[in-house]
Design an enzyme around this catalytic site. Structure first.
Site, PDB file in Angstrom:
ATOM      1  CB  SER A  36      -0.855  -0.030   1.270  1.00  0.00           C
ATOM      2  OG  SER A  36      -1.422   1.222   1.510  1.00  0.00           O
ATOM      3  CE  LYS A  76      -1.623  -4.384   3.377  1.00  0.00           C
ATOM      4  NZ  LYS A  76      -1.985  -5.655   2.760  1.00  0.00           N
ATOM      5  CE1 TYR A  97      -4.074  -2.419   5.400  1.00  0.00           C
ATOM      6  CE2 TYR A  97      -3.652  -0.111   4.865  1.00  0.00           C
ATOM      7  CZ  TYR A  97      -3.889  -1.413   4.465  1.00  0.00           C
ATOM      8  OH  TYR A  97      -3.933  -1.721   3.128  1.00  0.00           O
TER       9      TYR A  97
HETATM   10  P1  NAD Z   1     -11.199  -6.667   1.002  1.00  0.00           P
HETATM   11  O1  NAD Z   1     -11.449  -6.591   2.467  1.00  0.00           O
HETATM   12  O2  NAD Z   1     -12.340  -6.461   0.079  1.00  0.00           O
HETATM   13  O3  NAD Z   1     -10.498  -8.061   0.637  1.00  0.00           O
HETATM   14  C1  NAD Z   1      -9.671  -8.751   1.539  1.00  0.00           C
HETATM   15  C2  NAD Z   1     -10.151 -10.193   1.568  1.00  0.00           C
HETATM   16  O4  NAD Z   1      -9.317 -10.948   2.458  1.00  0.00           O
HETATM   17  C3  NAD Z   1     -11.577 -10.324   2.089  1.00  0.00           C
HETATM   18  O5  NAD Z   1     -12.319 -11.139   1.202  1.00  0.00           O
HETATM   19  C4  NAD Z   1     -11.417 -10.994   3.439  1.00  0.00           C
HETATM   20  O6  NAD Z   1     -12.532 -11.818   3.765  1.00  0.00           O
HETATM   21  C5  NAD Z   1     -10.130 -11.776   3.253  1.00  0.00           C
HETATM   22  N1  NAD Z   1      -9.371 -12.041   4.487  1.00  0.00           N
HETATM   23  C6  NAD Z   1      -8.990 -11.159   5.443  1.00  0.00           C
HETATM   24  N2  NAD Z   1      -8.288 -11.788   6.389  1.00  0.00           N
HETATM   25  C7  NAD Z   1      -8.209 -13.088   6.038  1.00  0.00           C
HETATM   26  C8  NAD Z   1      -7.615 -14.236   6.614  1.00  0.00           C
HETATM   27  N3  NAD Z   1      -6.969 -14.176   7.781  1.00  0.00           N
HETATM   28  N4  NAD Z   1      -7.734 -15.426   5.979  1.00  0.00           N
HETATM   29  C9  NAD Z   1      -8.396 -15.504   4.802  1.00  0.00           C
HETATM   30  N5  NAD Z   1      -8.996 -14.455   4.193  1.00  0.00           N
HETATM   31  C10 NAD Z   1      -8.895 -13.258   4.823  1.00  0.00           C
HETATM   32  O7  NAD Z   1     -10.023  -5.631   0.677  1.00  0.00           O
HETATM   33  P2  NAD Z   1      -9.436  -5.160  -0.723  1.00  0.00           P
HETATM   34  O8  NAD Z   1      -9.756  -3.721  -0.877  1.00  0.00           O
HETATM   35  O9  NAD Z   1      -9.808  -6.108  -1.775  1.00  0.00           O
HETATM   36  O10 NAD Z   1      -7.875  -5.257  -0.397  1.00  0.00           O
HETATM   37  C11 NAD Z   1      -7.099  -6.366  -0.782  1.00  0.00           C
HETATM   38  C12 NAD Z   1      -5.676  -6.161  -0.303  1.00  0.00           C
HETATM   39  O11 NAD Z   1      -5.174  -4.940  -0.859  1.00  0.00           O
HETATM   40  C13 NAD Z   1      -5.541  -6.025   1.215  1.00  0.00           C
HETATM   41  O12 NAD Z   1      -4.370  -6.695   1.626  1.00  0.00           O
HETATM   42  C14 NAD Z   1      -5.404  -4.532   1.421  1.00  0.00           C
HETATM   43  O13 NAD Z   1      -4.678  -4.231   2.584  1.00  0.00           O
HETATM   44  C15 NAD Z   1      -4.642  -4.119   0.180  1.00  0.00           C
HETATM   45  N6  NAD Z   1      -4.849  -2.708  -0.192  1.00  0.00           N
HETATM   46  C16 NAD Z   1      -6.119  -2.239  -0.392  1.00  0.00           C
HETATM   47  C17 NAD Z   1      -6.315  -0.887  -0.685  1.00  0.00           C
HETATM   48  C18 NAD Z   1      -7.697  -0.337  -0.887  1.00  0.00           C
HETATM   49  O14 NAD Z   1      -7.851   0.889  -0.820  1.00  0.00           O
HETATM   50  N7  NAD Z   1      -8.716  -1.146  -1.141  1.00  0.00           N
HETATM   51  C19 NAD Z   1      -5.213  -0.016  -0.787  1.00  0.00           C
HETATM   52  C20 NAD Z   1      -3.936  -0.534  -0.587  1.00  0.00           C
HETATM   53  C21 NAD Z   1      -3.763  -1.886  -0.278  1.00  0.00           C
HETATM   54  N1  UFG Z   2     -12.577  11.664   2.569  1.00  0.00           N
HETATM   55  C1  UFG Z   2     -13.579  12.551   2.860  1.00  0.00           C
HETATM   56  N2  UFG Z   2     -14.748  12.063   3.338  1.00  0.00           N
HETATM   57  C2  UFG Z   2     -14.970  10.744   3.555  1.00  0.00           C
HETATM   58  C3  UFG Z   2     -13.940   9.836   3.253  1.00  0.00           C
HETATM   59  C4  UFG Z   2     -12.753  10.332   2.770  1.00  0.00           C
HETATM   60  O1  UFG Z   2     -13.425  13.760   2.693  1.00  0.00           O
HETATM   61  O2  UFG Z   2     -16.066  10.369   4.029  1.00  0.00           O
HETATM   62  C5  UFG Z   2     -11.321  12.178   1.999  1.00  0.00           C
HETATM   63  C6  UFG Z   2     -10.099  11.878   2.843  1.00  0.00           C
HETATM   64  O3  UFG Z   2      -9.915  12.868   3.816  1.00  0.00           O
HETATM   65  C7  UFG Z   2      -8.997  11.826   1.777  1.00  0.00           C
HETATM   66  C8  UFG Z   2      -9.717  11.273   0.538  1.00  0.00           C
HETATM   67  O4  UFG Z   2     -11.099  11.522   0.768  1.00  0.00           O
HETATM   68  O5  UFG Z   2      -8.572  13.126   1.494  1.00  0.00           O
HETATM   69  C9  UFG Z   2      -9.501   9.787   0.327  1.00  0.00           C
HETATM   70  O6  UFG Z   2      -9.830   9.072   1.516  1.00  0.00           O
HETATM   71  P1  UFG Z   2     -10.020   7.494   1.516  1.00  0.00           P
HETATM   72  O7  UFG Z   2     -10.457   7.117   2.911  1.00  0.00           O
HETATM   73  O8  UFG Z   2     -10.891   7.070   0.397  1.00  0.00           O
HETATM   74  O9  UFG Z   2      -8.560   6.949   1.189  1.00  0.00           O
HETATM   75  P2  UFG Z   2      -7.172   7.150   1.966  1.00  0.00           P
HETATM   76  O10 UFG Z   2      -6.247   7.834   1.002  1.00  0.00           O
HETATM   77  O11 UFG Z   2      -7.362   7.761   3.286  1.00  0.00           O
HETATM   78  O12 UFG Z   2      -6.712   5.641   2.213  1.00  0.00           O
HETATM   79  C10 UFG Z   2      -6.855   4.618   1.212  1.00  0.00           C
HETATM   80  C11 UFG Z   2      -7.127   3.282   1.906  1.00  0.00           C
HETATM   81  C12 UFG Z   2      -5.907   2.826   2.653  1.00  0.00           C
HETATM   82  C13 UFG Z   2      -4.738   2.809   1.705  1.00  0.00           C
HETATM   83  C14 UFG Z   2      -4.530   4.181   1.124  1.00  0.00           C
HETATM   84  C15 UFG Z   2      -3.365   4.207   0.175  1.00  0.00           C
HETATM   85  O13 UFG Z   2      -8.188   3.405   2.824  1.00  0.00           O
HETATM   86  O14 UFG Z   2      -6.123   1.520   3.125  1.00  0.00           O
HETATM   87  O15 UFG Z   2      -5.707   4.565   0.428  1.00  0.00           O
HETATM   88  O16 UFG Z   2      -3.455   3.202  -0.734  1.00  0.00           O
HETATM   89  F1  UFG Z   2      -3.646   2.409   2.377  1.00  0.00           F
END
Ligand code: NAD
Ligand code: UFG
Length: 350
Positions: free
Chosen positions: A127, A155, A151
């Site tokens: 991330s 990572k 979190y």
């Molecule tokens: P998500 O929660 O939709 O998907 C994660 C999946 O992992 C879920 O289906 C959950 O049930 C499963 N899971 C969690 N813990 C588990 C465990 N112990 N055993 C088996 N399954 C498990 O999230 P996502 O948005 O699809 O994210 C996927 C990956 O990408 C995550 O590792 C997250 O940290 C990373 N990531 C996501 C974002 C984002 O903004 N969505 C940004 C950066 C990194």
């Molecule tokens: N924001 C609002 N209102 C809301 C939600 C978000 O104004 O209700 C704003 C935040 O302040 C930020 C932007 O929208 O400026 C994006 O916020 P998000 O919560 O959508 O995303 P973040 O950048 O905070 O974080 C996301 C994921 C993290 C990941 C990160 C970088 O939540 O898990 O992107 O990949 F690590």
């Protein structure tokens, strides 16, 4: 004929389900392990409907070593795409032990099972939060690491473990080397263009795009824009939003690189997956209204603790070494996210 088989951990989740579609369509075999803590099995049924292909699904926790051992024994896995993990920043501050146990310990168990089965190729979901806050908002892969919440630290710790694991084999020449791609995502949004799979958050969404979708469809009353006094052109926070389908295409490119001469010597290589362009919260609201014709009610609210003013990728390394660039623009991301929301107002219903 199938290319090799990929074990997708967390394959029922938002990004994992899109990766399953892309892998199956590219001719890979796919096996999913997911404990459904943040997803529904229906997502995988939809993956099968979209692709016309079947995939074995194991409902198991990655911390369950016997379950993983059985999967590796039964299925002929060549590479692991590791998405499974908990991902809510705020929740990680409330429950740090749960986050470290799930994300860090879960990855350790997975790595042990991989080592025992002699599977040494991994694409890991990292991330942008692994980086120290930067003054310019731009992040290259060699920018210093230093996450600011549990979190993000989970990572960073996993990345450190993966670097250590891959270094040992390089030093000892211990059989085939580990080949690991660390993919650092910026802000994935959007959905598959067919509208059958998308992001289905539990409860009130934490992230901007799902919140906007639920306001626009009438499930939530109004968006709080966290901060309008940042040093950005309109005062609201800037992020690098990337279409989830572009993001998972980056994963296919990472597997191709792992299997090519580029990774011949093994090791652990990090890549940013972002577009390189930043959009403010108000850009998102205004573009959403333009693309969908729906009004998004919002009010300004205080800054959210831990938020940065600006964050966007320098995506040049992925372009150069993985031959990957994001292709979809913000209009595409919003069109596809809205299509998913309209077709699935209650998300997945099992
Ligand atoms: P998500 O929660 O939709 O998907 C994660 C999946 O992992 C879920 O289906 C959950 O049930 C499963 N899971 C969690 N813990 C588990 C465990 N112990 N055993 C088996 N399954 C498990 O999230 P996502 O948005 O699809 O994210 C996927 C990956 O990408 C995550 O590792 C997250 O940290 C990373 N990531 C996501 C974002 C984002 O903004 N969505 C940004 C950066 C990194
Ligand atoms: N924001 C609002 N209102 C809301 C939600 C978000 O104004 O209700 C704003 C935040 O302040 C930020 C932007 O929208 O400026 C994006 O916020 P998000 O919560 O959508 O995303 P973040 O950048 O905070 O974080 C996301 C994921 C993290 C990941 C990160 C970088 O939540 O898990 O992107 O990949 F690590």
């Amino acid at each position: 004929m199938n290319k090799h088989t990929v074990l997708v951990t967390g394959g029922a989740g938002f990004i994992g389900s899109h990766a399953c579609v892309e892998l199956l369509q590219a001719g890979y075999g796919v096996v999913v392990v997911d404990n459904l803590v943040n997803s529904k099995a229906e997502a995988l049924s939809r993956v099968e409907r979209i692709t016309g292909k079947t995939l074995p699904f194991y409902q198991a926790d990655i911390r369950d070593k016997p379950a993983l051992t059985e999967i590796f024994a039964k299925e002929s896995i060549a590479t692991v795409m590791h998405f499974a993990g908990l991902k809510a920043v705020g929740e990680s501050c409330e429950q740090p032990l749960n986050y470290y146990h799930n994300n860090v310990y879960g990855t350790l168990v997975l790595l042990e099972a991989m080592r025992d089965a002699n599977v040494k190729q991994m694409v890991f979901s990292s991330s942008a939060t692994v980086y120290q806050p930067s003054a310019t908002g731009e992040y290259s892969e060699d920018f210093p690491l230093g996450a600011i919440n549990p979190y993000g630290r989970s990572k960073v710790i996993i990345e450190d473990i993966l670097r250590d694991v891959s270094a040992v084999d390089k030093i000892k020449q211990n059989g085939a080397p580990w080949k690991i791609a660390l993919l650092r995502y910026f802000n994935p949004i959007g959905a598959h263009e067919c509208g059958m799979i998308g992001e289905d958050p539990n409860g009130i969404p934490n992230n901007l795009m799902p919140y906007v979708l639920q306001v626009a469809i009438g499930k939530l009353r109004q968006l709080s824009v966290f901060g309008n006094d940042y040093p950005t052109p309109d005062g609201t926070g800037i992020r690098d939003y990337i279409h989830v389908v572009d993001l998972v295409k980056g994963h296919i490119k990472a597997i191709e690189a792992i299997e090519s001469d580029k990774f011949k010597a093994g090791g652990c290589h990090a890549y940013n997956l972002g577009t390189g362009k930043g959009y403010s919260v108000l850009d998102i609201v205004n573009t959403f209204e333009k693309v969908t014709g729906r009004k998004v009610n919002y009010q300004f609210a205080p800054r959210r603790t831990g938020d940065l003013a600006e964050s966007f990728a320098n995506p040049e390394r992925a372009a150069r070494e993985l031959d990957w660039v994001a292709e979809k623009n913000l209009d595409d991301m919003i069109t596809d996210a809205w299509n998913w929301q309209v077709k699935n107002p209650q998300g997945y219903v099992d």
